[in-house]
Design a protein around this motif. Structure first.
Motif, PDB file in Angstrom:
ATOM      1  N   TYR A   1      13.909   0.592   3.570  1.00 28.35           N
ATOM      2  CA  TYR A   1      12.911   1.658   3.638  1.00 28.35           C
ATOM      3  C   TYR A   1      11.935   1.564   2.470  1.00 28.35           C
ATOM      4  O   TYR A   1      12.354   1.261   1.348  1.00 28.35           O
ATOM      5  N   PRO A   2      10.669   1.909   2.699  1.00 24.39           N
ATOM      6  CA  PRO A   2       9.780   2.159   1.564  1.00 24.39           C
ATOM      7  C   PRO A   2      10.368   3.329   0.772  1.00 24.39           C
ATOM      8  O   PRO A   2      10.979   4.246   1.344  1.00 24.39           O
ATOM      9  N   LEU A   3      10.210   3.310  -0.534  1.00 19.64           N
ATOM     10  CA  LEU A   3      10.829   4.304  -1.404  1.00 19.64           C
ATOM     11  C   LEU A   3      10.548   5.737  -0.969  1.00 19.64           C
ATOM     12  O   LEU A   3      11.463   6.552  -0.884  1.00 19.64           O
ATOM     13  N   LYS A   4       9.298   6.073  -0.648  1.00 25.39           N
ATOM     14  CA  LYS A   4       8.983   7.475  -0.321  1.00 25.39           C
ATOM     15  C   LYS A   4       9.660   7.917   0.974  1.00 25.39           C
ATOM     16  O   LYS A   4      10.113   9.053   1.088  1.00 25.39           O
ATOM     17  N   ASP A   5       9.774   7.036   1.951  1.00 24.06           N
ATOM     18  CA  ASP A   5      10.458   7.395   3.196  1.00 24.06           C
ATOM     19  C   ASP A   5      11.957   7.534   2.965  1.00 24.06           C
ATOM     20  O   ASP A   5      12.610   8.391   3.562  1.00 24.06           O
ATOM     21  N   TRP A   6      12.508   6.692   2.091  1.00 23.92           N
ATOM     22  CA  TRP A   6      13.925   6.805   1.738  1.00 23.92           C
ATOM     23  C   TRP A   6      14.192   8.148   1.060  1.00 23.92           C
ATOM     24  O   TRP A   6      15.179   8.827   1.357  1.00 23.92           O
ATOM     25  N   GLN A   7      13.325   8.547   0.149  1.00 23.44           N
ATOM     26  CA  GLN A   7      13.511   9.807  -0.554  1.00 23.44           C
ATOM     27  C   GLN A   7      13.506  10.990   0.409  1.00 23.44           C
ATOM     28  O   GLN A   7      14.288  11.933   0.257  1.00 23.44           O
ATOM     29  N   GLN A   8      12.656  10.936   1.427  1.00 24.80           N
ATOM     30  CA  GLN A   8      12.632  11.994   2.440  1.00 24.80           C
ATOM     31  C   GLN A   8      13.937  12.020   3.228  1.00 24.80           C
ATOM     32  O   GLN A   8      14.475  13.092   3.527  1.00 24.80           O
ATOM     33  N   LEU A   9      14.468  10.836   3.552  1.00 21.30           N
ATOM     34  CA  LEU A   9      15.737  10.751   4.267  1.00 21.30           C
ATOM     35  C   LEU A   9      16.871  11.317   3.416  1.00 21.30           C
ATOM     36  O   LEU A   9      17.713  12.072   3.908  1.00 21.30           O
ATOM     37  N   GLU A  10      16.887  10.983   2.131  1.00 20.38           N
ATOM     38  CA  GLU A  10      17.912  11.527   1.234  1.00 20.38           C
ATOM     39  C   GLU A  10      17.865  13.058   1.192  1.00 20.38           C
ATOM     40  O   GLU A  10      18.919  13.706   1.184  1.00 20.38           O
ATOM     41  N   LEU A  11      16.667  13.619   1.161  1.00 21.64           N
ATOM     42  CA  LEU A  11      16.540  15.078   1.148  1.00 21.64           C
ATOM     43  C   LEU A  11      17.118  15.684   2.421  1.00 21.64           C
ATOM     44  O   LEU A  11      17.821  16.702   2.373  1.00 21.64           O
ATOM     45  N   LYS A  12      16.828  15.061   3.565  1.00 19.55           N
ATOM     46  CA  LYS A  12      17.354  15.565   4.843  1.00 19.55           C
ATOM     47  C   LYS A  12      18.877  15.495   4.869  1.00 19.55           C
ATOM     48  O   LYS A  12      19.536  16.424   5.338  1.00 19.55           O
TER      49      LYS A  12
ATOM     50  N   LYS B   1       0.825  -1.211   0.000  1.00 20.37           N
ATOM     51  CA  LYS B   1       0.000   0.000   0.000  1.00 20.37           C
ATOM     52  C   LYS B   1       0.862   1.265   0.000  1.00 20.37           C
ATOM     53  O   LYS B   1       0.613   2.196  -0.756  1.00 20.37           O
ATOM     54  N   ILE B   2       1.882   1.306   0.843  1.00 19.51           N
ATOM     55  CA  ILE B   2       2.707   2.501   1.007  1.00 19.51           C
ATOM     56  C   ILE B   2       3.546   2.799  -0.236  1.00 19.51           C
ATOM     57  O   ILE B   2       3.668   3.949  -0.656  1.00 19.51           O
ATOM     58  N   CYS B   3       4.144   1.751  -0.810  1.00 17.14           N
ATOM     59  CA  CYS B   3       5.135   2.016  -1.866  1.00 17.14           C
ATOM     60  C   CYS B   3       5.036   1.066  -3.049  1.00 17.14           C
ATOM     61  O   CYS B   3       5.995   0.942  -3.815  1.00 17.14           O
ATOM     62  N   SER B   4       3.934   0.376  -3.174  1.00 15.59           N
ATOM     63  CA  SER B   4       3.734  -0.579  -4.268  1.00 15.59           C
ATOM     64  C   SER B   4       4.875  -1.592  -4.360  1.00 15.59           C
ATOM     65  O   SER B   4       5.245  -2.026  -5.451  1.00 15.59           O
ATOM     66  N   GLY B   5       5.455  -1.932  -3.204  1.00 17.85           N
ATOM     67  CA  GLY B   5       6.532  -2.920  -3.165  1.00 17.85           C
ATOM     68  C   GLY B   5       7.893  -2.379  -3.543  1.00 17.85           C
ATOM     69  O   GLY B   5       8.860  -3.129  -3.591  1.00 17.85           O
TER      70      GLY B   5
END
Length: 150
Positions: A48-59, A28-32
């Motif tokens: 990490y789910p992709l979207k959470d990883w992307q947020q971490l990369e930005l930080k 549901k969160i990241c389509s696998g």
């Protein structure tokens, strides 16, 4: 939120199956679509789910790039990051470079850490828990934790 500890078997190709308890949430969160990397301080992997990883990369990208701690974090965490996708039966493939870093054998621990997972060799996980227990007995409990009510 990913919670709990799961003992998993890693197959001969280096695949582990995401527990059913988390599979629906990951889908549901990241389509696998997930990202795996090495932990910058501990002998384990992070997932990490992709979207959470992307947020971490930005930080991480907002940190001062010339700082030695930023370099260490970026080189280890982002430099070793790989995209991984769940297969049809909910497994992810752990590349040999990552298996070697975490000294993974056929029994691994998948530990939910809220927005991510840690992947440990079973023996290393037990050793780490014992180490943390010893160290926590040697230091004073921080005020922030003392105020926490369970």
């Amino acid at each position: 939120m990913f919670r709990g500890i799961h003992l998993l078997a890693m197959d001969a190709k280096g695949r582990i199956k995401i527990p059913t308890r988390h599979l629906g949430q990951v889908t549901k969160i990241c389509s696998g679509q997930m990202v795996m990397s090495i932990h910058p301080d501990d002998p384990c992997l992070v997932l990490y789910p992709l979207k959470d990883w992307q947020q971490l990369e930005l930080k991480i990208g907002e940190l001062p790039s010339l700082n030695i701690h930023t370099k260490k974090l970026s080189r280890k965490l982002i430099g070793h990051a790989i995209d991984c996708e769940l297969d049809k039966i909910g497994r992810i493939l752990i590349p040999s470079s990552h298996k070697n870093y975490a000294n993974l054998n056929n029994k691994v621990i998948l530990s939910g850490q809220g927005k991510s997972f840690e992947i440990w060799d079973e023996r290393a996980w037990k050793d780490q828990i014992e180490k943390i227990e010893r160290l926590s007995n040697q230091t004073e409990v921080p005020q922030e934790i003392s105020k926490l009510s369970l």
